[in-house]
Every structure is written in C-alpha cells, then in structure tokens.
Design a protein around this motif. Sequence first.
Motif, PDB file in Angstrom:
ATOM      1  N   SER A 228      -8.003   4.279 -11.792  1.00 38.35           N
ATOM      2  CA  SER A 228      -6.984   4.671 -10.798  1.00 38.35           C
ATOM      3  C   SER A 228      -5.776   4.338 -11.921  1.00 38.35           C
ATOM      4  O   SER A 228      -5.872   5.020 -13.356  1.00 38.35           O
ATOM      5  CB  SER A 228      -6.678   3.518  -9.996  1.00 38.35           C
ATOM      6  OG  SER A 228      -5.852   4.225  -9.239  1.00 38.35           O
TER       7      SER A 228
ATOM      8  N   GLU B  75      -0.360   0.884  -7.652  1.00 41.99           N
ATOM      9  CA  GLU B  75       0.206  -0.053  -6.693  1.00 41.99           C
ATOM     10  C   GLU B  75      -1.512  -1.119  -6.877  1.00 41.99           C
ATOM     11  O   GLU B  75      -2.223  -2.435  -6.357  1.00 41.99           O
ATOM     12  CB  GLU B  75      -0.745   0.801  -5.828  1.00 41.99           C
ATOM     13  CG  GLU B  75      -2.045   1.052  -5.598  1.00 41.99           C
ATOM     14  CD  GLU B  75      -2.127   2.823  -5.125  1.00 41.99           C
ATOM     15  OE1 GLU B  75      -3.158   3.056  -5.893  1.00 41.99           O
ATOM     16  OE2 GLU B  75      -1.406   3.175  -6.378  1.00 41.99           O
TER      17      GLU B  75
ATOM     18  N   GLU C 202       0.872   3.635  -3.249  1.00 41.98           N
ATOM     19  CA  GLU C 202      -0.176   4.907  -3.138  1.00 41.98           C
ATOM     20  C   GLU C 202       0.601   5.819  -2.863  1.00 41.98           C
ATOM     21  O   GLU C 202       0.189   6.942  -3.368  1.00 41.98           O
ATOM     22  CB  GLU C 202      -1.237   4.487  -2.076  1.00 41.98           C
ATOM     23  CG  GLU C 202      -2.103   3.700  -1.885  1.00 41.98           C
ATOM     24  CD  GLU C 202      -3.285   3.828  -1.167  1.00 41.98           C
ATOM     25  OE1 GLU C 202      -3.010   4.541  -0.325  1.00 41.98           O
ATOM     26  OE2 GLU C 202      -4.246   3.009  -1.336  1.00 41.98           O
TER      27      GLU C 202
ATOM     28  N   CYS D  24       1.102  -1.390  -0.021  1.00 42.17           N
ATOM     29  CA  CYS D  24      -0.506  -0.345   0.097  1.00 42.17           C
ATOM     30  C   CYS D  24       0.665   1.577  -0.094  1.00 42.17           C
ATOM     31  O   CYS D  24       0.564   2.258  -0.567  1.00 42.17           O
ATOM     32  CB  CYS D  24      -0.706  -0.100   1.275  1.00 42.17           C
ATOM     33  SG  CYS D  24      -2.075   1.282   1.578  1.00 42.17           S
TER      34      CYS D  24
END
Length: 417
Positions: free
Chosen positions: A325, A281, A275, A272
Amino acid sequence: MSLSRRGLLAAGGAVGAAGALAAGASHAAARSGSAPSVRTGFDRLAADGYRLLSGQSVGLVTNPTGITRDVRHVVDVMHGDDRVDLAAVFGPEHGFRGTAQAGGSEGRHDDPATGLPVYDTYLKSGQALADIFTGSGVDTVVFDIQDAGARFYTYIWTLYDCMEAAALAGKRFVVLDRPNPVTGRAALGPVLQREFATFVGREPISQAHGMTVTELALLFNGEFLAEPVELTTVTMSGWRRSDFFDATGLPWVPPSPNMPTPDTALVYAGTCLFEGTNLSEGRGTTRPFELLGAEGVDRTWAEAANALELPGVRFRKAYFAPTFSKFQGKTIGGVQLHVHDRTLFDPVRTGIALLVTAKRSWSGFAWRPDNWIDKLTGSTRVRTLIDAGAGTDEVVDAWQDELAAFRRVRRGYLLYR
C-alpha cells in the motif's frame, strides 16, 4: 436528514416473527458472574435444530468470521447436518474463505471442503444480484458475517444489497446476529448525504452506527428499502450494548485482512478517514489504522495531537515501513494511537482531530485527488471545513443536528439493553 420512519410495525409482514428466535423477541439477558455467555444468532439457530429453515433450500452469505465458539466454520457445520439443506454459499469482498485483499473477491467456484457452489456477491447489487439468487435455486438467503461498527465497512452494505436482491427475487431473508465489537452504546459522526452514496455508504446512517447487523437489517427494511424483504432476524442472548468484544468470550477472526484485532475495530471508524488523504493509514503494518504517517512527518504531529487532550487516547511519535500500500518499503514518520480508556474514547472525534493536526503540522498534507474523503464522511463538509482552517470542535459541531435526527430513528430498531 430526512428519513421515512416507516418503522417495525409499518413493515408488517416484511419482518418475520418466528417464536423466540424472531426479531425483537427478547432483549439480551444479563450475565451472571464473570463467565461469558454470549450466544450468537447461529448458536441459537443451531440449538433450535434449524427449525426456522425447515423445508427450505438455504444459501448462506458469509466469510471467515462465520464461526462457532469452537472455531468451526458454520458452512462446514451446516453442510454436515441433515437437519438443514445448505445448497449454496455467497461470498462478499475478500471472499468466502477470505483469500482476497481489499477490493478483491474469490469469484465463482466450488468450495473444495464441501463441494458447495460459491457465488461472488462483491460489487453486485439490484437485479444482477437477484439473478444470482434465483440461479442458485435457494428458497432462503441467510446472512452471518461479523461487522466492525463503521458505516464504510462494506459488509453492512453487502447485507443491504442482498436484502434488496432477495426481495426482487422473492426470497426469504434471515439475519444471524453477532456483536458490534466496539459496543452498541452510541451513534457517532456525520450522517451520509444520499448524493454521496457508494459501496462504503448506501444510505444515511452515521459514521459509527452503534448497531448490530440484525438491528441494521431491521432499520434498512423499515426505512430505506423500496420493497421490504420477508425478513427474520435471530438475535443473540447474553450480549449487552456496553460490551466490547473481549467481554463476549467469542473468538475473534479478522473480518478482513486489515482488521486483525478488536483494537483495530476500536479506532477504525475514525482513522479510516486517512484513506482519503496522502498519508498511510497503516496498511502493510501489523497495526493498520493505529499507525498513521507519511514521508517528512516528524514529532510535531504527535505533540499537536496530544496537546488536544482528547479523552481516552494518547499519541506516540512513530516510525514504520509499510510492506504494501502507500509508501511500500519506505520508512515514514507519524503517530501511533494508544487507547488507554476505551469507554471515554470517541473514534470519530479523534479521527477529525488527527486530520486537523496533520494538515496544520505537516506542509505536505493533501486529500486524495478523487476526494475520497467525501465518500467516507458522506459529504463535502469535513474536507471544506478543514481546508478553511476549522478546528476539531467546529467540524464536529457541524453534524450534530443530523446525528440527533438519526439517533431518534435508530432508537426504534434497537433490540438489546
């Protein structure tokens, strides 16, 4: 790190002690044979006829993970049971029924299935959240959500905010336990410095906390809340600290849209961190947080990561095209993590190693302009050390003293063997 260590006993009446279901009443029982026998906090509460909630108007903080072993939602079960007065539901990030993506919620509405009023808790805290509890008319707030085991997974801070707000509103608070899906064996990673507190980390705990939600609730009440709440916790039976989620026999429901499997949770506490970079990610793929990459990344990253011979994990050069994203619709290169021995795998060390090797092997590497990495790691240290050319061991060594201090405090709140 400085912690007050008021502890369980010093919290006095703030921790409920209602028979065998109360906090710390029993450790997890050893399981016989290979048949799974983990019973969640809700299982034990229901089996006891909801006696802990007798005579109380109840509000439930939950999401799609609040289910029984036969995958019925606990709201539906409680709503249909005359032994409990369920009067309201409180939804966190992603919403009570889980219809919202990251950074979203479902707002105030009436649940179509039960007719119950649903209140939105996302990004609400302090007096504003206390006013919601007061306005709902409930006497007791109950929390039942599956966590993922990482400091920056926001449901544990929903727990914290709801405990604080319940204390302000004069409400009783009950936490129903569920397994830490990546075991409760160890706390790992840097400890948050308070000046970096956000909704991805309110208080100084380690990046992978190695605790269940009832243990965290006791820690929050004993160490961090200025006004402890009247707290009762309902523990599991049959869960051991060494158990991964697949050992529990419980069904997995994604706690959020980008946490599809327990495998995701296994790596999440480390990957994570991406990010906080300009690399993907893995959101928008079927393997979020297991796939990492960007335009222009080639096989040298996977080669550099494999050369470190990190325990329990190997890296495959991978190409993928996120559907949303970062890099939406573009084919990018990177790595896929393959954990081959999860008992040896350290997600936080692995995440740091991947940041170090990404920066060294790809000239386009950059941190997010808002330095989000500092919020995720809890200080400027990881970013500045990597920028200065530090290797994985030097970065990891930098947080060992504060981690040791947190582990000592954590030990006093562990309920299971």
